[in-house]
Design a protein around this motif. Structure first.
Motif, PDB file in Angstrom:
ATOM      1  N   ALA A  45       0.838  -1.204   0.000  1.00  0.00           N
ATOM      2  CA  ALA A  45       0.000   0.000   0.000  1.00  0.00           C
ATOM      3  C   ALA A  45       0.868   1.248   0.000  1.00  0.00           C
ATOM      4  CB  ALA A  45      -0.922  -0.012   1.219  1.00  0.00           C
ATOM      5  N   SER A  46       1.933   1.233   0.796  1.00  0.00           N
ATOM      6  CA  SER A  46       2.811   2.402   0.870  1.00  0.00           C
ATOM      7  C   SER A  46       3.564   2.618  -0.437  1.00  0.00           C
ATOM      8  CB  SER A  46       3.793   2.254   2.042  1.00  0.00           C
ATOM      9  OG  SER A  46       4.723   1.205   1.832  1.00  0.00           O
ATOM     10  N   LYS A  47       4.039   1.551  -1.039  1.00  0.00           N
ATOM     11  CA  LYS A  47       4.841   1.694  -2.254  1.00  0.00           C
ATOM     12  C   LYS A  47       3.987   1.985  -3.488  1.00  0.00           C
ATOM     13  CE  LYS A  47       8.887   1.236  -0.389  1.00  0.00           C
ATOM     14  NZ  LYS A  47       9.813   2.385  -0.345  1.00  0.00           N
ATOM     15  N   PHE A  48       2.785   1.400  -3.563  1.00  0.00           N
ATOM     16  CA  PHE A  48       1.869   1.789  -4.632  1.00  0.00           C
ATOM     17  C   PHE A  48       1.561   3.277  -4.517  1.00  0.00           C
ATOM     18  CE2 PHE A  48       1.310  -2.564  -5.744  1.00  0.00           C
ATOM     19  CZ  PHE A  48       0.542  -2.639  -6.895  1.00  0.00           C
ATOM     20  N   GLY A  49       1.431   3.767  -3.289  1.00  0.00           N
ATOM     21  CA  GLY A  49       1.172   5.184  -3.070  1.00  0.00           C
ATOM     22  C   GLY A  49       2.295   6.064  -3.585  1.00  0.00           C
ATOM     23  N   VAL A  50       3.536   5.646  -3.372  1.00  0.00           N
ATOM     24  CA  VAL A  50       4.682   6.425  -3.858  1.00  0.00           C
ATOM     25  C   VAL A  50       4.667   6.501  -5.384  1.00  0.00           C
ATOM     26  CG1 VAL A  50       7.204   6.507  -4.011  1.00  0.00           C
ATOM     27  CG2 VAL A  50       6.106   5.926  -1.836  1.00  0.00           C
ATOM     28  N   VAL A  51       4.341   5.391  -6.027  1.00  0.00           N
ATOM     29  CA  VAL A  51       4.252   5.395  -7.488  1.00  0.00           C
ATOM     30  C   VAL A  51       3.168   6.372  -7.944  1.00  0.00           C
ATOM     31  CG1 VAL A  51       3.624   3.999  -9.506  1.00  0.00           C
ATOM     32  CG2 VAL A  51       5.158   3.052  -7.761  1.00  0.00           C
ATOM     33  N   ALA A  52       2.009   6.333  -7.291  1.00  0.00           N
ATOM     34  CA  ALA A  52       0.892   7.205  -7.681  1.00  0.00           C
ATOM     35  C   ALA A  52       1.252   8.673  -7.511  1.00  0.00           C
ATOM     36  CB  ALA A  52      -0.341   6.859  -6.847  1.00  0.00           C
ATOM     37  N   ILE A  53       1.876   9.006  -6.387  1.00  0.00           N
ATOM     38  CA  ILE A  53       2.278  10.396  -6.144  1.00  0.00           C
ATOM     39  C   ILE A  53       3.269  10.859  -7.206  1.00  0.00           C
ATOM     40  CG2 ILE A  53       3.623  11.861  -4.575  1.00  0.00           C
ATOM     41  CD1 ILE A  53       2.366  10.221  -2.281  1.00  0.00           C
ATOM     42  N   SER A  54       4.221  10.011  -7.526  1.00  0.00           N
ATOM     43  CA  SER A  54       5.246  10.365  -8.507  1.00  0.00           C
ATOM     44  C   SER A  54       4.628  10.601  -9.881  1.00  0.00           C
ATOM     45  CB  SER A  54       6.309   9.261  -8.582  1.00  0.00           C
ATOM     46  OG  SER A  54       6.881   9.026  -7.313  1.00  0.00           O
ATOM     47  N   GLU A  55       3.704   9.731 -10.280  1.00  0.00           N
ATOM     48  CA  GLU A  55       3.041   9.918 -11.568  1.00  0.00           C
ATOM     49  C   GLU A  55       2.205  11.192 -11.561  1.00  0.00           C
ATOM     50  OE1 GLU A  55       0.900   6.486 -12.877  1.00  0.00           O
ATOM     51  OE2 GLU A  55       2.726   5.305 -13.188  1.00  0.00           O
ATOM     52  N   SER A  56       1.562  11.483 -10.435  1.00  0.00           N
ATOM     53  CA  SER A  56       0.761  12.703 -10.332  1.00  0.00           C
ATOM     54  C   SER A  56       1.628  13.946 -10.519  1.00  0.00           C
ATOM     55  CB  SER A  56       0.048  12.764  -8.979  1.00  0.00           C
ATOM     56  OG  SER A  56      -0.933  11.759  -8.870  1.00  0.00           O
ATOM     57  N   ILE A  57       2.786  13.966  -9.844  1.00  0.00           N
ATOM     58  CA  ILE A  57       3.683  15.120  -9.950  1.00  0.00           C
ATOM     59  C   ILE A  57       4.162  15.297 -11.386  1.00  0.00           C
ATOM     60  CG2 ILE A  57       5.918  16.053  -9.254  1.00  0.00           C
ATOM     61  CD1 ILE A  57       5.448  14.675  -6.523  1.00  0.00           C
ATOM     62  N   LYS A  58       4.484  14.187 -12.038  1.00  0.00           N
ATOM     63  CA  LYS A  58       4.934  14.273 -13.436  1.00  0.00           C
ATOM     64  C   LYS A  58       3.861  14.920 -14.307  1.00  0.00           C
ATOM     65  CE  LYS A  58       6.807  11.532 -17.258  1.00  0.00           C
ATOM     66  NZ  LYS A  58       5.898  12.087 -18.296  1.00  0.00           N
ATOM     67  N   LEU A  59       2.623  14.494 -14.143  1.00  0.00           N
ATOM     68  CA  LEU A  59       1.525  15.057 -14.939  1.00  0.00           C
ATOM     69  C   LEU A  59       1.293  16.521 -14.592  1.00  0.00           C
ATOM     70  CD1 LEU A  59      -1.040  12.102 -14.839  1.00  0.00           C
ATOM     71  CD2 LEU A  59       0.523  12.720 -16.698  1.00  0.00           C
ATOM     72  N   GLU A  60       1.420  16.865 -13.321  1.00  0.00           N
ATOM     73  CA  GLU A  60       1.220  18.249 -12.893  1.00  0.00           C
ATOM     74  C   GLU A  60       2.292  19.176 -13.473  1.00  0.00           C
ATOM     75  OE1 GLU A  60      -0.822  16.503  -8.879  1.00  0.00           O
ATOM     76  OE2 GLU A  60       1.158  17.456  -8.732  1.00  0.00           O
ATOM     77  N   LEU A  61       3.544  18.689 -13.525  1.00  0.00           N
ATOM     78  CA  LEU A  61       4.608  19.482 -14.129  1.00  0.00           C
ATOM     79  C   LEU A  61       4.355  19.681 -15.623  1.00  0.00           C
ATOM     80  CD1 LEU A  61       7.702  17.946 -12.302  1.00  0.00           C
ATOM     81  CD2 LEU A  61       6.836  20.287 -12.046  1.00  0.00           C
ATOM     82  N   GLU A  62       3.864  18.630 -16.283  1.00  0.00           N
ATOM     83  CA  GLU A  62       3.518  18.756 -17.693  1.00  0.00           C
ATOM     84  C   GLU A  62       2.384  19.758 -17.874  1.00  0.00           C
ATOM     85  OE1 GLU A  62       2.585  14.953 -19.311  1.00  0.00           O
ATOM     86  OE2 GLU A  62       4.601  14.140 -19.008  1.00  0.00           O
ATOM     87  N   MET A  63       1.409  19.714 -16.971  1.00  0.00           N
ATOM     88  CA  MET A  63       0.273  20.629 -17.049  1.00  0.00           C
ATOM     89  C   MET A  63       0.730  22.073 -16.931  1.00  0.00           C
ATOM     90  SD  MET A  63      -3.163  20.596 -14.666  1.00  0.00           S
ATOM     91  CE  MET A  63      -2.292  21.218 -13.217  1.00  0.00           C
ATOM     92  N   LEU A  64       1.745  22.307 -16.075  1.00  0.00           N
ATOM     93  CA  LEU A  64       2.287  23.652 -15.887  1.00  0.00           C
ATOM     94  C   LEU A  64       3.243  24.066 -16.999  1.00  0.00           C
ATOM     95  CD1 LEU A  64       3.038  23.551 -12.051  1.00  0.00           C
ATOM     96  CD2 LEU A  64       1.156  24.744 -13.188  1.00  0.00           C
TER      97      LEU A  64
END
Length: 293
Positions: free
Chosen positions: A159-178
């Motif tokens: 659960a903790s490591k799946f969460g880290v993957v999700a957060i990392s993918e979210s940040i990548k998309l957010e940087l692209e959005m910006l």
């Protein structure tokens, strides 16, 4: 980022394991270091060794579970160096196997607070300032192959490591959005690594005679037999930064295991136990022991 000379690198969990190997590898490349760990004695030892080799380093003991302490690391980094070029949210723990429904609050908190919230706190403390500084930078979050594929009886860790993957993918998309192309992010997903990770099981050991002891034995054997040295994983992480890749899978067997999980999911099915899990975990033995108990 190809040249790390005089770059400022922040590493959590830097007193042992992959974090220590990263500190040594970046120091060899001429970087300035900000290292943090919960173990102050071990952290001070690492600092002294790095300084003896003419590396500029500051060591700030911190519990990554607590935002104010991670923020103090960020304050120290920017106060001393004025910028951060590489942030590696690396601190992590791993405990002995247990059926998910039998894991108590302490076990859930232990994994989620350190493995997941530790990364969250690192992102919260550093990301606004990295965005504000305006230069190229790279963030690496240490997840695991266990952030993509599931082994039985390690629910809180997954659960903790799946969460880290999700957060990392979210940040990548957010940087692209910006439209921000200066800040890169990677998520490291190692398999077995010969580090002190198994030592973090203290307080969560499998009792003698527990049917799940066979799973613990399998994992111990996996770390010993198939594990990479931490220094090799550190080099792979540095290469990932140099190449600006998002995902890092460290082991050759990762692709096969990922395919086993994802192919059925695309069809709306569950992957189920792999043949190697059934054999190495002694599933039939566990089932019989549970019946006998």
């Amino acid at each position: 980022m190809k040249d790390f000379k005089q770059k400022v690198v922040v590493i959590t969990g830097a007193a042992s394991g992959i974090g220590l190997c990263l500190a040594n590898s970046f120091a060899a490349r001429g970087a300035n270091l900000v290292i943090t760990d919960l173990n102050q004695e071990a952290l001070d030892k690492v600092k002294n060794e790095l300084e003896s080799n003419n590396t500029k380093v500051i060591a700030v003991p911190a519990d990554v579970r607590k935002f104010e302490q991670v923020n103090a690391v960020a304050n120290a980094a920017f106060s001393e160096f004025g910028q951060v070029d590489v942030l590696i949210n690396n601190a992590g723990v791993f405990t002995a196997p247990k059926f998910t429904w039998e894991c108590d609050e302490n076990e859930w908190d232990f994994h989620l607070d350190i493995n997941l919230k530790g990364v969250i706190n690192g992102v919260r403390a550093f990301m606004p300032r990295i965005l504000e500084q305006g230069n190229k930078a790279h963030i690496v979050n240490t997840a695991s192959l266990a952030g993509h594929v599931v082994e039985p009886c390690f629910g809180p860790y997954h659960a903790s490591k799946f969460g880290v993957v999700a957060i990392s993918e979210s940040i990548k998309l957010e940087l692209e959005m910006l439209g921000n192309t200066d800040i890169k992010i990677s998520v490291a997903c190692p398999g077995f690594v010969k580090t002190g990770l198994l030592g973090t099981q203290k307080g969560f050991e499998v009792a003698d005679g527990d049917p799940l002891a066979t799973i613990k034995e399998n994992f111990t054997a996996g770390f010993d037999g198939r594990g990479l040295d931490g220094s090799e994983v550190a080099l792979q992480i540095i290469k990932t930064i140099e190449d600006e890749n998002f995902y890092l899978f460290t082991h050759d067997f990762s692709q096969e295991i990922l395919n086993h999980r994802m192919s059925p999911i695309i069809k709306g099915e569950s992957a189920g136990l792999r043949d190697d899990q059934i054999e190495s975990y002694g599933v039939e033995k566990i089932q019989q022991m549970m019946i006998n108990n």
